[in-house]
Design a protein around this motif. Structure first.
Motif, PDB file in Angstrom:
ATOM      1  N   LEU A 239       0.908  -1.228  -0.092  1.00 34.61           N
ATOM      2  CA  LEU A 239      -0.111  -0.287   0.076  1.00 34.61           C
ATOM      3  C   LEU A 239       0.764   1.607   0.159  1.00 34.61           C
ATOM      4  N   LEU A 240       1.787   0.975   0.810  1.00 32.25           N
ATOM      5  CA  LEU A 240       3.113   2.108   1.031  1.00 32.25           C
ATOM      6  C   LEU A 240       3.440   2.617  -0.457  1.00 32.25           C
ATOM      7  N   SER A 241       3.808   1.143  -0.389  1.00 31.54           N
ATOM      8  CA  SER A 241       4.501   1.523  -2.324  1.00 31.54           C
ATOM      9  C   SER A 241       4.049   1.996  -3.197  1.00 31.54           C
ATOM     10  N   ALA A 242       2.661   1.263  -3.249  1.00 28.12           N
ATOM     11  CA  ALA A 242       1.657   2.679  -4.259  1.00 28.12           C
ATOM     12  C   ALA A 242       1.040   4.039  -4.219  1.00 28.12           C
ATOM     13  N   GLY A 243       2.040   4.500  -2.963  1.00 26.33           N
ATOM     14  CA  GLY A 243       1.209   6.032  -2.046  1.00 26.33           C
ATOM     15  C   GLY A 243      -0.521   5.843  -1.758  1.00 26.33           C
ATOM     16  N   ALA A 244      -0.953   5.186  -1.353  1.00 26.00           N
ATOM     17  CA  ALA A 244      -1.989   4.558  -0.266  1.00 26.00           C
ATOM     18  C   ALA A 244      -1.980   5.202   0.439  1.00 26.00           C
ATOM     19  N   SER A 245      -3.048   5.513   0.954  1.00 24.20           N
ATOM     20  CA  SER A 245      -3.299   5.849   2.232  1.00 24.20           C
ATOM     21  C   SER A 245      -3.586   5.078   3.287  1.00 24.20           C
ATOM     22  N   VAL A 246      -3.174   4.675   4.511  1.00 23.57           N
ATOM     23  CA  VAL A 246      -3.009   3.667   5.856  1.00 23.57           C
ATOM     24  C   VAL A 246      -3.377   4.466   6.630  1.00 23.57           C
ATOM     25  N   ASN A 247      -4.596   3.342   7.035  1.00 25.72           N
ATOM     26  CA  ASN A 247      -5.441   4.142   8.059  1.00 25.72           C
ATOM     27  C   ASN A 247      -4.715   2.936   9.292  1.00 25.72           C
ATOM     28  N   ILE A 248      -4.008   3.128  10.908  1.00 25.35           N
ATOM     29  CA  ILE A 248      -3.687   2.505  11.110  1.00 25.35           C
ATOM     30  C   ILE A 248      -5.479   2.529  12.737  1.00 25.35           C
ATOM     31  N   TYR A 249      -5.477   1.796  12.825  1.00 21.25           N
ATOM     32  CA  TYR A 249      -6.865   1.325  14.328  1.00 21.25           C
ATOM     33  C   TYR A 249      -6.606   0.072  14.612  1.00 21.25           C
ATOM     34  N   MET A 250      -6.581   0.140  15.852  1.00 23.88           N
ATOM     35  CA  MET A 250      -5.785   1.458  16.888  1.00 23.88           C
ATOM     36  C   MET A 250      -4.595   2.143  16.630  1.00 23.88           C
ATOM     37  N   PHE A 251      -4.148   3.342  17.131  1.00 23.50           N
ATOM     38  CA  PHE A 251      -2.591   4.132  17.102  1.00 23.50           C
ATOM     39  C   PHE A 251      -2.233   3.779  18.896  1.00 23.50           C
ATOM     40  N   HIS A 252      -3.440   4.720  19.182  1.00 24.13           N
ATOM     41  CA  HIS A 252      -3.025   4.693  20.782  1.00 24.13           C
ATOM     42  C   HIS A 252      -4.520   3.703  21.575  1.00 24.13           C
ATOM     43  N   GLY A 253      -3.838   3.118  22.171  1.00 22.14           N
ATOM     44  CA  GLY A 253      -5.057   2.019  22.964  1.00 22.14           C
ATOM     45  C   GLY A 253      -5.592   3.047  24.305  1.00 22.14           C
ATOM     46  N   GLY A 254      -6.554   2.999  24.852  1.00 24.51           N
ATOM     47  CA  GLY A 254      -7.312   3.447  26.270  1.00 24.51           C
ATOM     48  C   GLY A 254      -8.019   2.617  26.623  1.00 24.51           C
ATOM     49  N   THR A 255      -8.934   3.318  27.894  1.00 21.25           N
ATOM     50  CA  THR A 255      -9.417   2.532  28.682  1.00 21.25           C
ATOM     51  C   THR A 255     -10.749   2.674  28.715  1.00 21.25           C
ATOM     52  N   ASN A 256     -11.898   1.384  29.125  1.00 20.89           N
ATOM     53  CA  ASN A 256     -13.328   2.070  29.528  1.00 20.89           C
ATOM     54  C   ASN A 256     -13.181   2.746  31.382  1.00 20.89           C
ATOM     55  N   PHE A 257     -12.904   3.242  32.097  1.00 17.56           N
ATOM     56  CA  PHE A 257     -12.991   3.778  32.728  1.00 17.56           C
ATOM     57  C   PHE A 257     -14.442   3.720  33.658  1.00 17.56           C
ATOM     58  N   GLY A 258     -14.521   3.406  34.487  1.00 10.91           N
ATOM     59  CA  GLY A 258     -15.312   3.873  35.295  1.00 10.91           C
ATOM     60  C   GLY A 258     -16.671   2.851  34.260  1.00 10.91           C
ATOM     61  N   PHE A 259     -18.099   3.320  35.047  1.00  7.29           N
ATOM     62  CA  PHE A 259     -18.753   2.705  34.119  1.00  7.29           C
ATOM     63  C   PHE A 259     -19.116   2.853  32.540  1.00  7.29           C
ATOM     64  N   THR A 260     -17.869   3.121  31.921  1.00  8.44           N
ATOM     65  CA  THR A 260     -17.946   3.463  30.113  1.00  8.44           C
ATOM     66  C   THR A 260     -17.842   2.912  29.407  1.00  8.44           C
ATOM     67  N   ASN A 261     -17.669   1.402  30.335  1.00  8.71           N
ATOM     68  CA  ASN A 261     -17.836  -0.040  28.744  1.00  8.71           C
ATOM     69  C   ASN A 261     -19.022  -0.289  28.279  1.00  8.71           C
ATOM     70  N   GLY A 262     -19.212  -0.310  26.676  1.00  8.68           N
ATOM     71  CA  GLY A 262     -19.965  -0.720  26.636  1.00  8.68           C
ATOM     72  C   GLY A 262     -20.349  -2.541  26.535  1.00  8.68           C
ATOM     73  N   ALA A 263     -20.715  -2.660  24.916  1.00  2.00           N
ATOM     74  CA  ALA A 263     -21.470  -4.037  25.477  1.00  2.00           C
ATOM     75  C   ALA A 263     -21.460  -4.334  23.610  1.00  2.00           C
ATOM     76  N   ASN A 264     -21.345  -5.427  23.237  1.00  4.09           N
ATOM     77  CA  ASN A 264     -21.510  -6.568  21.663  1.00  4.09           C
ATOM     78  C   ASN A 264     -22.456  -7.708  21.837  1.00  4.09           C
ATOM     79  N   HIS A 265     -23.637  -7.605  21.343  1.00  2.18           N
ATOM     80  CA  HIS A 265     -24.371  -8.530  21.106  1.00  2.18           C
ATOM     81  C   HIS A 265     -24.738  -8.824  19.415  1.00  2.18           C
ATOM     82  N   ASP A 266     -23.392  -9.825  19.447  1.00  2.00           N
ATOM     83  CA  ASP A 266     -23.721 -10.565  18.159  1.00  2.00           C
ATOM     84  C   ASP A 266     -25.018 -11.907  18.105  1.00  2.00           C
ATOM     85  N   HIS A 267     -24.653 -12.807  18.683  1.00  2.00           N
ATOM     86  CA  HIS A 267     -25.600 -14.186  18.908  1.00  2.00           C
ATOM     87  C   HIS A 267     -26.209 -13.990  20.618  1.00  2.00           C
TER      88      HIS A 267
END
Length: 343
Positions: A1-29
């Motif tokens: 991608l870099l050789s082709a001159g394309a844009s690259v998105n880094i996810y995540m670049f900086h990790g974080g913390t779900n302090f307090g009650f800020t965590n969410g939830a997934n619901h697949d099955h």
């Protein structure tokens, strides 16, 4: 991608913390609450340190574009490993009214939303007019995890992720006190289940007998809510029940939901990680700052404690342990343990 001159998105670049009650939830099955850490195996870790991935990114990018001449940032300084003894214990069930005035409901219990509760816990309390062996039924289930007690003794747990709605119990006498402590473990982040209700989601019966007349305690577990509900200083979570307890030296290893309190000394604040071997499930606060929740189910084994949370001299740690611990001790370590990386 870099050789082709394309844009690259880094996810995540900086990790974080779900302090307090800020965590969410997934619901697949099934319902799946998100852990407190959001380190995400990122290039910069939850505590801001360069990870091996950071150096790998830098090496690859340098093949295709200029990079700064200065060296990579150094990891932050860490607190020396420290053991913390939690010498005081206060029962949550015995002091729930200190944390929140109960809302009396004459008929069926109401949801957390109807109690005005955005996060935290709700304690539902009633008396059962009959005795004997039978089945407690919670119509509609619980949102999201309910611990059930009869006269203060634990009799079982119901979990939303397991679609549980019934529990066999033995009531020793007519007029026994039934307590149901329900935890909001995080709202679903996406899809049709956004806004799903929390708490007890419908009528409760014992062998067909409807249980009415509930005292509902909305336990927000934040300093502002406690200060509004009690005539006491609530600068640090847990200070209200500790201040009001008749016996601050209750046994620290007794089972049941309880606040555990301890202090430790810090010379110079630095990043650290709270390790809780032997503890089961609950919440942690340092100097009134809500670090988040822990659970021995994993995968996360430590909670990130940023240096600004600490202060020179004496620091306070409060844990709300929902079940039990093997010993009243925790550790501050210099290395996080977030479990295996999910492929």
């Amino acid at each position: 991608l870099l050789s082709a001159g394309a844009s690259v998105n880094i996810y995540m670049f900086h990790g974080g913390t779900n302090f307090g009650f800020t965590n969410g939830a997934n619901h697949d099955h099934a319902y799946e609450p998100i852990v407190t850490s959001y380190d995400y195996d990122a290039a910069l870790t939850e505590s801001g340190d360069p990870s091996p991935k950071y150096h790998a990114f830098r090496e690859v990018i340098a093949r295709h574009a200029p990079v700064p001449d200065e060296p990579a940032p150094a990891p932050s300084r860490k607190l020396p490993p420290t053991a913390v003894e939690l010498t005081r214990r206060v029962s949550l069930l015995a002091h729930a009214s200190v944390l929140a005035k109960p809302v009396r409901v004459d008929a069926d219990p109401v949801t957390m939303e109807e109690l005005g509760l955005r996060a935290g816990y709700a304690l539902y309390r009633t008396t059962v007019p009959v005795s004997g062996d039978g089945v407690l039924r919670f119509a509609g289930g619980v949102g999201d995890r309910a611990q059930v007690f009869v006269d203060g003794a634990p009799v079982g747990v119901l979990e939303r992720e397991r679609h549980e709605e019934a529990l066999p119990v033995r009531l020793p006498r007519a007029g026994a006190t039934l307590d149901v402590l329900v935890e909001n473990m995080g709202g679903v982040n996406y899809g049709p289940r956004i806004g799903s209700r929390k708490g007890l989601l419908g009528p409760v019966t014992f062998d067909g007998t409807a249980l009415h007349g509930w005292d509902c305690h909305p336990l927000a577990m934040d300093a502002d809510a406690m200060d509004a509900d009690a005539d006491a200083d609530a600068d640090a979570v847990g200070s209200v029940p500790f201040a009001s307890a008749q016996s601050p030296a209750e046994s620290p290893v007794d089972a049941g939901p309880a606040f555990h309190h301890g202090t430790f000394e810090v010379r110079t604040p630095a990043d650290t990680f709270l390790s809780l071997p032997g503890w089961t499930k609950g919440q942690a606060w340092i100097n009134g700052f809500h670090l988040g929740r822990y659970w021995n189910r994993g995968p996360q084994r430590t909670l990130y404690v940023p240096a600004p949370v600490l202060r020179p001299g004496t620091n306070e740690l409060v844990l709300l342990e929902l079940q039990a611990t093997t010993e009243p001790r925790v550790h501050l370590t210099d290395t996080p343990d977030l479990g295996p990386v999910k492929p």
